[in-house]
Design an enzyme around this catalytic site. Structure first.
Site, PDB file in Angstrom:
ATOM      1  N   CYS A   1      28.992   2.119  61.143  1.00 61.93           N
ATOM      2  CA  CYS A   1      28.859   2.667  59.773  1.00 61.93           C
ATOM      3  C   CYS A   1      30.200   2.871  59.082  1.00 61.93           C
ATOM      4  O   CYS A   1      30.273   2.885  57.854  1.00 61.93           O
ATOM      5  CB  CYS A   1      28.107   3.987  59.809  1.00 61.93           C
ATOM      6  SG  CYS A   1      26.494   3.812  60.564  1.00 61.93           S
TER       7      CYS A   1
ATOM      8  N   HIS B   1      28.731   6.781  52.680  1.00 62.87           N
ATOM      9  CA  HIS B   1      27.958   5.785  53.425  1.00 62.87           C
ATOM     10  C   HIS B   1      26.487   6.175  53.335  1.00 62.87           C
ATOM     11  O   HIS B   1      26.139   7.351  53.490  1.00 62.87           O
ATOM     12  CB  HIS B   1      28.427   5.763  54.881  1.00 62.87           C
ATOM     13  CG  HIS B   1      27.436   5.144  55.817  1.00 62.87           C
ATOM     14  ND1 HIS B   1      27.001   3.857  55.665  1.00 62.87           N
ATOM     15  CD2 HIS B   1      26.771   5.660  56.891  1.00 62.87           C
ATOM     16  CE1 HIS B   1      26.105   3.592  56.617  1.00 62.87           C
ATOM     17  NE2 HIS B   1      25.946   4.667  57.367  1.00 62.87           N
TER      18      HIS B   1
ATOM     19  N   ASN C   1      19.602   1.899  55.031  1.00 60.29           N
ATOM     20  CA  ASN C   1      20.954   1.971  55.582  1.00 60.29           C
ATOM     21  C   ASN C   1      21.365   0.560  56.025  1.00 60.29           C
ATOM     22  O   ASN C   1      20.813   0.030  56.991  1.00 60.29           O
ATOM     23  CB  ASN C   1      20.946   2.946  56.773  1.00 60.29           C
ATOM     24  CG  ASN C   1      22.306   3.099  57.418  1.00 60.29           C
ATOM     25  OD1 ASN C   1      23.216   2.314  57.168  1.00 60.29           O
ATOM     26  ND2 ASN C   1      22.441   4.104  58.277  1.00 60.29           N
TER      27      ASN C   1
END
Ligand code: UT7
Length: 332
Positions: free
Chosen positions: A114, A259, A289
């Site tokens: 991530c 994020h 995501n």
């Protein structure tokens, strides 16, 4: 010493839209649960035979290059962040190198999940600061829709993650008012197993076996609550660290791009920092995501909407598997 700026941004998402209701057909979940717990309404799934991590990265890169007014031949180095590489090896960076008419430049894969895009941006910034390179492509691209099971066993991941790619051109800047101010990178490996795709790994004599597959050990695993708890404290911490390093305050931020892990995480961070809605960008509702791709996709969408203006203070922040967390402060 030189400094660097973001000169072009682009993104690509596969055409297939998968809604929460679509997922209900495969697993015990509901649109209401997914929306309430994550904010996600839909995500994109790749098309086999058309989309690959490298090809998606190339599409995003071509747009970023055009917006920077550059040709592929102008790029000096490729940094490719992904947790879902096309092959175990070689990395997807070299696969991107052959997608566009780049020179025989270096291509580096970044494996920090991530936070991969911010780690990549930081590496690009350092290469430009030393004078080694002038134009670097930083790409985040992921295909994740084929790593989880479309079943109740796989629902932890299936409801949250999606496919997509984003890219930026990082370029030497002569203007002190337009540059990456600083980047901040962290890790805490004791939590490595809290968000992990363990097999096939190199630790077992049989990297893959029927037993491992039957036990679901080839699927990603996440201790969702632990990730959530760490995320909501690490995000603010690393954002404040970046501000402090530049003698700036929360009031100076024009745009925070967290994020896109979970809308509840973004909202908790926003509340902790006391930032107004118009200064925090979220698009997880549309894409889920997309791991290393979330931040460059957000940057490209904001740029397209005319919401990134010269002189704006833009803060990027990420947290994820590793655990790793990171931030970047940019004077746009
Ligand atoms: O990029 C970084 C990577 N990941 C993250 O940042 C994720 C961080 N964690 C999260 O976003 C959240 O922890 C999740 C969205 C994964 C889960 O949300 P939660 O509020 O922590 O839910 P939970 O795991 O505590 O589960 C709550 C309930 C449980 O039922 P009971 O025990 O209360 O009856 C689960 O069985 O929801 C159930 N549940 C589901 N129901 C429908 C768990 N997953 C699902 C699902 N659909 N997909």
């Amino acid at each position: 010493m030189y400094s660097s700026k973001i000169a072009g941004v682009g993104f690509y998402v596969p055409e297939t839209v998968v809604t929460n209701s679509d997922l209900e057909k495969y697993m015990d979940t509901s649109d209401a649960w997914i929306t309430e717990r994550s904010g996600i309404k839909e995500r994109r799934f790749f098309t086999e035979g058309k989309d690959t991590v490298a090809k998606m990265g190339a599409k995003a890169s071509a747009i970023a290059l055009e917006r920077a007014g550059l040709a592929p031949q102008d790029i000096d180095f490729i940094i490719f962040a992904t947790l879902s590489p096309d092959y175990n090896f070689p990395g997807s960076g070299v696969l991107l190198q052959r997608e566009l008419p780049f020179r025989e430049i270096g291509a580096l894969d970044v494996r920090t999940q991530c936070t991969g895009f911010i780690y990549g941006l930081s590496i690009a910034d350092q290469f430009i600061k030393t004078g080694m390179y002038q134009n670097i492509l930083v790409v985040g691209s992921e295909i994740q829709s084929n790593v989880f099971e479309m079943s109740t066993r796989g629902r932890d991941f299936a409801v949250l993650f999606g496919d997509g790619a984003g890219a930026v051109v990082v370029q030497r800047s002569d203007n002190p008012q337009k540059r990456i101010l600083s980047t901040h990178l962290h890790s805490e490996g004791k939590y490595a197993e809290d968000l992990i795709l363990e097999h096939p790994g190199s630790n077992l004599k049989d990297r893959m076996s029927v037993k491992l597959i039957e036990e679901g050990k080839h699927l990603p695993f996440m201790r969702g609550n632990a990730v959530f708890k760490h995320a909501v404290s690490r995000f603010p911490e690393v954002i404040l660290e970046s501000l402090e390093a530049n003698q700036l305050t929360l009031q100076d931020i024009d745009m925070l791009i967290p994020h896109q892990a979970n809308l509840r995480i973004s909202k908790a961070v926003q509340d902790k920092l006391g930032l107004p809605d118009e200064k925090v960008y979220n698009n997880i509702q549309k894409y889920g995501n997309t791991t290393a791709a979330t931040i460059p996709i957000c940057l490209a969408e904001l740029w397209e909407a005319g919401r990134l203006k010269d002189g704006d203070l833009v803060c990027l922040a990420a947290f994820g598997s590793g655990f790793t967390w990171a931030s970047a402060l940019i004077r746009w």
